[in-house]
Design a protein around this motif. Structure first.
Motif, PDB file in Angstrom:
ATOM      1  N   MET A 207    -130.596  44.492 103.729  1.00  0.00           N
ATOM      2  CA  MET A 207    -130.963  44.588 102.311  1.00  0.00           C
ATOM      3  C   MET A 207    -132.253  43.803 102.065  1.00  0.00           C
ATOM      4  N   LYS A 208    -133.172  44.397 101.345  1.00  0.00           N
ATOM      5  CA  LYS A 208    -134.434  43.740 101.028  1.00  0.00           C
ATOM      6  C   LYS A 208    -134.220  42.642  99.982  1.00  0.00           C
ATOM      7  N   PRO A 209    -134.983  41.563 100.025  1.00  0.00           N
ATOM      8  CA  PRO A 209    -134.868  40.511  99.004  1.00  0.00           C
ATOM      9  C   PRO A 209    -135.200  41.059  97.617  1.00  0.00           C
ATOM     10  N   PHE A 210    -134.559  40.478  96.603  1.00  0.00           N
ATOM     11  CA  PHE A 210    -134.825  40.889  95.223  1.00  0.00           C
ATOM     12  C   PHE A 210    -134.558  39.705  94.305  1.00  0.00           C
ATOM     13  N   THR A 211    -135.148  39.750  93.139  1.00  0.00           N
ATOM     14  CA  THR A 211    -134.868  38.753  92.111  1.00  0.00           C
ATOM     15  C   THR A 211    -133.840  39.323  91.143  1.00  0.00           C
ATOM     16  N   TYR A 212    -133.295  38.453  90.306  1.00  0.00           N
ATOM     17  CA  TYR A 212    -132.136  38.832  89.493  1.00  0.00           C
ATOM     18  C   TYR A 212    -132.171  38.108  88.151  1.00  0.00           C
ATOM     19  N   GLU A 213    -131.744  38.828  87.108  1.00  0.00           N
ATOM     20  CA  GLU A 213    -131.570  38.179  85.802  1.00  0.00           C
ATOM     21  C   GLU A 213    -130.450  38.859  85.031  1.00  0.00           C
ATOM     22  N   ARG A 214    -129.905  38.128  84.070  1.00  0.00           N
ATOM     23  CA  ARG A 214    -128.883  38.682  83.189  1.00  0.00           C
ATOM     24  C   ARG A 214    -129.503  38.938  81.816  1.00  0.00           C
ATOM     25  N   ALA A 215    -129.380  40.156  81.354  1.00  0.00           N
ATOM     26  CA  ALA A 215    -129.964  40.522  80.068  1.00  0.00           C
ATOM     27  C   ALA A 215    -129.087  40.025  78.927  1.00  0.00           C
ATOM     28  N   GLU A 216    -129.741  39.694  77.807  1.00  0.00           N
ATOM     29  CA  GLU A 216    -129.015  39.184  76.643  1.00  0.00           C
ATOM     30  C   GLU A 216    -128.813  40.234  75.565  1.00  0.00           C
ATOM     31  N   SER A 217    -129.547  41.331  75.636  1.00  0.00           N
ATOM     32  CA  SER A 217    -129.402  42.415  74.667  1.00  0.00           C
ATOM     33  C   SER A 217    -129.930  43.697  75.305  1.00  0.00           C
ATOM     34  N   PRO A 218    -129.537  44.869  74.799  1.00  0.00           N
ATOM     35  CA  PRO A 218    -130.072  46.115  75.361  1.00  0.00           C
ATOM     36  C   PRO A 218    -131.590  46.183  75.294  1.00  0.00           C
TER      37      PRO A 218
ATOM     38  N   LEU B 136    -125.581  49.497  94.910  1.00  0.00           N
ATOM     39  CA  LEU B 136    -125.485  48.479  95.955  1.00  0.00           C
ATOM     40  C   LEU B 136    -125.375  49.108  97.342  1.00  0.00           C
ATOM     41  N   ASP B 137    -124.674  50.235  97.446  1.00  0.00           N
ATOM     42  CA  ASP B 137    -124.623  50.940  98.726  1.00  0.00           C
ATOM     43  C   ASP B 137    -126.016  51.396  99.148  1.00  0.00           C
ATOM     44  N   LEU B 138    -126.764  51.931  98.199  1.00  0.00           N
ATOM     45  CA  LEU B 138    -128.109  52.412  98.508  1.00  0.00           C
ATOM     46  C   LEU B 138    -129.034  51.266  98.892  1.00  0.00           C
ATOM     47  N   MET B 139    -128.834  50.109  98.285  1.00  0.00           N
ATOM     48  CA  MET B 139    -129.645  48.947  98.640  1.00  0.00           C
ATOM     49  C   MET B 139    -129.306  48.448 100.043  1.00  0.00           C
ATOM     50  N   LYS B 140    -128.033  48.460 100.402  1.00  0.00           N
ATOM     51  CA  LYS B 140    -127.632  48.013 101.738  1.00  0.00           C
ATOM     52  C   LYS B 140    -128.235  48.903 102.814  1.00  0.00           C
ATOM     53  N   LEU B 141    -128.365  50.190 102.518  1.00  0.00           N
ATOM     54  CA  LEU B 141    -128.943  51.142 103.464  1.00  0.00           C
ATOM     55  C   LEU B 141    -130.464  51.184 103.382  1.00  0.00           C
ATOM     56  N   GLU B 142    -131.023  50.420 102.442  1.00  0.00           N
ATOM     57  CA  GLU B 142    -132.469  50.375 102.188  1.00  0.00           C
ATOM     58  C   GLU B 142    -133.034  51.744 101.807  1.00  0.00           C
ATOM     59  N   ILE B 143    -132.190  52.541 101.170  1.00  0.00           N
ATOM     60  CA  ILE B 143    -132.658  53.788 100.565  1.00  0.00           C
ATOM     61  C   ILE B 143    -133.313  53.474  99.227  1.00  0.00           C
ATOM     62  N   GLU B 144    -132.724  52.535  98.512  1.00  0.00           N
ATOM     63  CA  GLU B 144    -133.355  51.986  97.310  1.00  0.00           C
ATOM     64  C   GLU B 144    -133.647  50.521  97.571  1.00  0.00           C
ATOM     65  N   THR B 145    -134.848  50.095  97.199  1.00  0.00           N
ATOM     66  CA  THR B 145    -135.257  48.708  97.443  1.00  0.00           C
ATOM     67  C   THR B 145    -135.874  48.106  96.182  1.00  0.00           C
ATOM     68  N   PRO B 146    -135.109  48.016  95.093  1.00  0.00           N
ATOM     69  CA  PRO B 146    -135.670  47.457  93.864  1.00  0.00           C
ATOM     70  C   PRO B 146    -136.051  45.994  94.045  1.00  0.00           C
ATOM     71  N   PRO B 147    -137.206  45.590  93.553  1.00  0.00           N
ATOM     72  CA  PRO B 147    -137.617  44.194  93.698  1.00  0.00           C
ATOM     73  C   PRO B 147    -136.904  43.264  92.718  1.00  0.00           C
ATOM     74  N   HIS B 148    -136.271  43.876  91.684  1.00  0.00           N
ATOM     75  CA  HIS B 148    -135.670  43.058  90.626  1.00  0.00           C
ATOM     76  C   HIS B 148    -134.451  43.794  90.070  1.00  0.00           C
ATOM     77  N   LEU B 149    -133.347  43.069  89.906  1.00  0.00           N
ATOM     78  CA  LEU B 149    -132.138  43.629  89.308  1.00  0.00           C
ATOM     79  C   LEU B 149    -131.880  42.970  87.959  1.00  0.00           C
ATOM     80  N   ILE B 150    -131.500  43.802  86.987  1.00  0.00           N
ATOM     81  CA  ILE B 150    -131.194  43.315  85.643  1.00  0.00           C
ATOM     82  C   ILE B 150    -129.722  43.596  85.384  1.00  0.00           C
ATOM     83  N   ASP B 151    -128.926  42.553  85.331  1.00  0.00           N
ATOM     84  CA  ASP B 151    -127.481  42.666  85.121  1.00  0.00           C
ATOM     85  C   ASP B 151    -127.213  42.928  83.644  1.00  0.00           C
ATOM     86  N   VAL B 152    -126.571  44.077  83.358  1.00  0.00           N
ATOM     87  CA  VAL B 152    -126.318  44.460  81.963  1.00  0.00           C
ATOM     88  C   VAL B 152    -124.845  44.326  81.590  1.00  0.00           C
TER      89      VAL B 152
END
Length: 316
Positions: free
Chosen positions: A1-12, A35-51
């Motif tokens: 899995m490629k490294p990525f940054t992460y944050e939790r959103a406070e509103s839509p 998450l499956d796609l990220m593990k396979l490196e099919i998707e490699t988003p640099p940043h995840l936003i937890d909603v």
């Protein structure tokens, strides 16, 4: 899995704005596909936003009839809701037909709409795939295509959309509500939400970069017998070869949408006028212009038989 940054959103609105600040960012809720796609490196988003903390997990009555389903309502909760079971049985049936109990406990309404194809060539990074790498070609067209689309295809892609829920929403004329990075909202009819592959199969919906689904609205129930019939290679935890979502009225009229045959849930309203005449008449218009491969042309007859079974059961 490629490294990525992460944050939790406070509103839509804040989630959408954050996505606009991070090109290639993805929203994450249940994560059952992403998450499956990220593990396979099919998707490699640099940043995840937890909603998950956005309080979009309610099912609310709409004034005048109908329901508003929050984007974070879990599939299990949606299928079990008494209002859904009573007025939108086709949706409840479709949800229960999908995945496994564990996945339905995590999967969300918005995530279900946005899940990506299960085409094996999309998942195999050694094979060409225009969805994964635009312009690289489509391995499925000259490869193993038994599970692939028979209508709405292009020379760039013959993948199918995997969702059961989306097929039911199409037959119900649902509307997808969103918020954009500038805070503006819009409502998108489900008929216009998913796209056909054309020359850009990697673009699967009409969502703009950073646009966040907040809810799905169902119109007032129309009654009738609600059916969802899914034909698959094994009895559970398998994607549809063909699925039929139908609402049949006492006079034989109704609505029908298909899964497993196209890049999006497939419905042709003009074909529904043929429902009193039987499945063969409906399918002649519903799949007019189909372009199956030698390996999946059986789906044309399978649709007719599946729809015939649904109409017979509804009449009974």
């Amino acid at each position: 899995m490629k490294p990525f940054t992460y944050e939790r959103a406070e509103s839509p609105a804040a989630a959408a704005a954050a996505a606009a600040k991070h090109p290639g960012a993805r929203f994450v809720a249940g994560g059952t596909n992403l998450l499956d796609l990220m593990k396979l490196e099919i998707e490699t988003p640099p940043h995840l936003i937890d909603v998950n903390g956005l309080a979009l997990d309610k099912i609310e009555d709409v004034v005048g009839g109908g329901l508003r389903i929050g984007a974070l309502v879990r599939n299990t909760d949606l299928a079990a809701d008494e209002r859904v079971r009573r007025g939108y049985g086709v949706l409840s049936r479709a949800l229960v037909a999908g995945a496994s109990g564990q996945l339905r406990n995590m999967a969300t309404t918005a995530g279900n709409l946005l899940q990506r194809t299960r085409c094996p060539y999309f998942y195999d990074t050694n094979m060409p795939c225009n969805k994964r790498v635009p312009g690289s070609g489509c391995g499925a067209i000259d490869g193993f295509s038994r599970q692939h689309a028979v209508i709405g295809v292009s020379e760039a892609c013959i993948a199918t959309h995997p969702s059961d829920m989306a097929v039911a929403l199409r037959v119900l004329d649902a509307v997808v509500e969103t918020v954009q990075p500038d805070g503006k909202t819009r409502s998108i009819p489900i008929a216009e939400f998913h796209t056909l592959p054309g020359d850009t199969p990697h673009i699967e919906t009409v969502l703009q970069p950073g646009e966040l689904i907040t809810a799905v609205t169902l119109p007032k129930p129309i009654g009738g017998t609600h059916m969802y019939h899914k034909v698959r290679d094994r009895a559970s935890y398998a994607f549809a070869l063909v699925s039929v979502a139908a609402i049949v009225q006492k006079d034989g009229t109704g609505r029908v949408a298909l899964g497993g045959v196209a890049h999006k849930p497939w419905r042709v309203e003009a074909a529904e006028a043929e429902m009193p005449r039987g499945a063969k008449a409906v399918v002649a218009k519903l799949l007019a212009g189909a372009k199956p491969t030698e390996e999946n042309k059986f789906k044309l007859k399978l649709v007719e038989r599946a729809l015939g079974a649904v109409l017979a059961e509804a009449r009974a």
